[in-house]
Write a protein that holds these residues in place. Structure first.
Motif, PDB file in Angstrom:
ATOM      1  N   ARG A 174      -5.231   1.519  -1.509  1.00  0.00           N
ATOM      2  CA  ARG A 174      -5.261   1.835  -0.096  1.00  0.00           C
ATOM      3  C   ARG A 174      -6.727   1.849   0.473  1.00  0.00           C
ATOM      4  O   ARG A 174      -7.438   1.949  -0.285  1.00  0.00           O
ATOM      5  CB  ARG A 174      -4.721   3.466   0.052  1.00  0.00           C
ATOM      6  CG  ARG A 174      -3.286   3.930  -0.258  1.00  0.00           C
ATOM      7  CD  ARG A 174      -3.095   5.220   0.233  1.00  0.00           C
ATOM      8  NE  ARG A 174      -1.595   5.480   0.232  1.00  0.00           N
ATOM      9  CZ  ARG A 174      -0.822   4.905   1.245  1.00  0.00           C
ATOM     10  NH1 ARG A 174      -1.333   4.299   2.208  1.00  0.00           N
ATOM     11  NH2 ARG A 174       0.548   5.027   1.012  1.00  0.00           N
ATOM     12  N   GLU A 234       0.690  -1.249  -0.151  1.00  0.00           N
ATOM     13  CA  GLU A 234       0.038  -0.041   0.074  1.00  0.00           C
ATOM     14  C   GLU A 234       0.783   1.387   0.148  1.00  0.00           C
ATOM     15  O   GLU A 234       0.750   2.047  -0.786  1.00  0.00           O
ATOM     16  CB  GLU A 234      -1.166  -0.289   1.173  1.00  0.00           C
ATOM     17  CG  GLU A 234      -2.260  -0.875   0.965  1.00  0.00           C
ATOM     18  CD  GLU A 234      -3.214  -0.526   2.105  1.00  0.00           C
ATOM     19  OE1 GLU A 234      -4.333  -0.887   2.252  1.00  0.00           O
ATOM     20  OE2 GLU A 234      -2.806   0.115   3.107  1.00  0.00           O
ATOM     21  N   GLN A 235       1.817   1.316   0.667  1.00  0.00           N
ATOM     22  CA  GLN A 235       2.753   2.536   1.042  1.00  0.00           C
ATOM     23  C   GLN A 235       3.527   2.734  -0.446  1.00  0.00           C
ATOM     24  O   GLN A 235       3.648   3.836  -0.718  1.00  0.00           O
ATOM     25  CB  GLN A 235       3.733   2.072   2.247  1.00  0.00           C
ATOM     26  CG  GLN A 235       3.022   2.208   3.610  1.00  0.00           C
ATOM     27  CD  GLN A 235       4.034   1.678   4.582  1.00  0.00           C
ATOM     28  OE1 GLN A 235       5.064   1.349   4.374  1.00  0.00           O
ATOM     29  NE2 GLN A 235       3.477   1.588   5.770  1.00  0.00           N
ATOM     30  N   ARG A 248      -6.815  -3.092   2.383  1.00  0.00           N
ATOM     31  CA  ARG A 248      -6.396  -4.209   3.102  1.00  0.00           C
ATOM     32  C   ARG A 248      -7.070  -4.438   4.295  1.00  0.00           C
ATOM     33  O   ARG A 248      -7.567  -3.796   5.268  1.00  0.00           O
ATOM     34  CB  ARG A 248      -4.962  -3.775   3.907  1.00  0.00           C
ATOM     35  CG  ARG A 248      -3.960  -4.567   4.714  1.00  0.00           C
ATOM     36  CD  ARG A 248      -2.844  -4.235   4.695  1.00  0.00           C
ATOM     37  NE  ARG A 248      -2.706  -2.625   5.118  1.00  0.00           N
ATOM     38  CZ  ARG A 248      -2.591  -2.096   6.189  1.00  0.00           C
ATOM     39  NH1 ARG A 248      -2.626  -2.719   7.378  1.00  0.00           N
ATOM     40  NH2 ARG A 248      -2.546  -0.695   6.310  1.00  0.00           N
ATOM     41  N   ALA A 282      -0.731  -1.300  -4.138  1.00  0.00           N
ATOM     42  CA  ALA A 282      -1.998  -1.981  -3.533  1.00  0.00           C
ATOM     43  C   ALA A 282      -2.950  -0.672  -3.302  1.00  0.00           C
ATOM     44  O   ALA A 282      -2.527   0.369  -3.036  1.00  0.00           O
ATOM     45  CB  ALA A 282      -1.793  -2.623  -2.594  1.00  0.00           C
ATOM     46  N   VAL A 336      -4.825  -8.012   0.464  1.00  0.00           N
ATOM     47  CA  VAL A 336      -5.187  -6.584  -0.037  1.00  0.00           C
ATOM     48  C   VAL A 336      -5.416  -6.677  -1.720  1.00  0.00           C
ATOM     49  O   VAL A 336      -5.017  -7.612  -2.093  1.00  0.00           O
ATOM     50  CB  VAL A 336      -3.649  -6.034   0.203  1.00  0.00           C
ATOM     51  CG1 VAL A 336      -2.679  -6.414  -0.489  1.00  0.00           C
ATOM     52  CG2 VAL A 336      -4.061  -4.401  -0.061  1.00  0.00           C
TER      53      VAL A 336
END
Length: 246
Positions: A90, A83-84, A93, A88, A212
């Motif tokens: 945001r 995500e960061q 997850r 993926a 995710v």
């Protein structure tokens, strides 16, 4: 002509409904995810194509452009990192299960109910997943460390790249013992073969596992539908049967 048009329209809609979802799956989830994928297809018409591996290896493949749409990981850190890094979606997850580590042997008499065999002088090989890339391998090392026996067992350890390979070593007899996932030796709430000690959860960090939505699946309704299904009662029932806390 109208009949032909309607037939083609139905075929096109059916093809869209049956769109495959490319899913990267941590090795400990191999068996339950196969059942979940079958239930998902029966419920939605979408087919999930599963690729198994250690979470670390799957992460590297995603970083290198693998077209996975969903990641079903063995930890929380990897989905968060994706995500960061913008790989993926945001907010997609979530924790779908908490796993359990087990010391297992194909020999029905090899492992006692309290894991005392680990405190005896090692006389056989012990398989585990590579702790650098596999959360279950890291949990195994933590367990040996907490028990104060890591140094004694170090020369006898056999590493697989995933917990799936660690299980293969133990199941084949190449290692007498293996630290594996409970889901690999349990079905319908019971150990199905061999002997096992379920490692107390306090001996290692919790094996909380996140899923995710990856960037290639961001606009795919089938990928989002799979994550919704993984949150649902049918998937949770499967996970419980394999020893996960869902």
């Amino acid at each position: 002509m109208l009949r032909l048009f309607l037939a083609l329209l139905v075929a096109a809609c059916s093809g869209a409904t049956a769109a495959p979802v490319q899913v990267a799956v941590a090795a400990n989830m191999a068996l339950p995810m196969q059942e979940i994928a079958a239930g998902f297809q029966a419920a939605t018409g979408h087919r999930a194509v599963l690729a198994l591996g250690s979470t670390g290896k799957l992460y590297a493949q995603v970083r290198n452009g693998a077209p996975f749409q969903v990641l079903v990981a063995a930890d929380q850190e990897t989905p968060a990192r994706l995500e960061q890094e913008g790989l993926a979606a945001r907010g997609s997850r979530f924790t779908y299960a908490t796993g359990r580590l087990v010391l297992w042997s194909a020999d029905a008499a090899a492992v006692d109910a309290h894991g005392a065999v680990l405190r005896q002088p090692p006389r056989a090989k012990l398989a585990l997943a590579d702790p650098r890339v596999a959360p279950y391998g890291a949990a195994a090392i933590a367990t040996l460390t907490r028990l104060g026996v890591l140094q004694a067992w170090q020369p006898h350890l056999v590493q697989g790249e995933s917990v799936g390979q660690a299980f293969q070593f133990a199941a084949s007899g190449n290692a007498r013992f293996g630290f594996v996932a409970l889901s690999q030796v349990m079905a319908q709430g019971r150990i199905v073969r061999g002997s096992a000690w379920i490692v107390p959860a306090e001996l290692h960090a919790p094996l909380k596992q996140d899923a995710v939505l990856l960037a290639p699946g961001g606009a795919d309704p089938a990928a989002k539908a799979l994550l919704d299904y993984l949150r649902g009662d049918a998937a949770r029932a499967v996970l419980r049967a394999y020893g996960y806390t869902a």
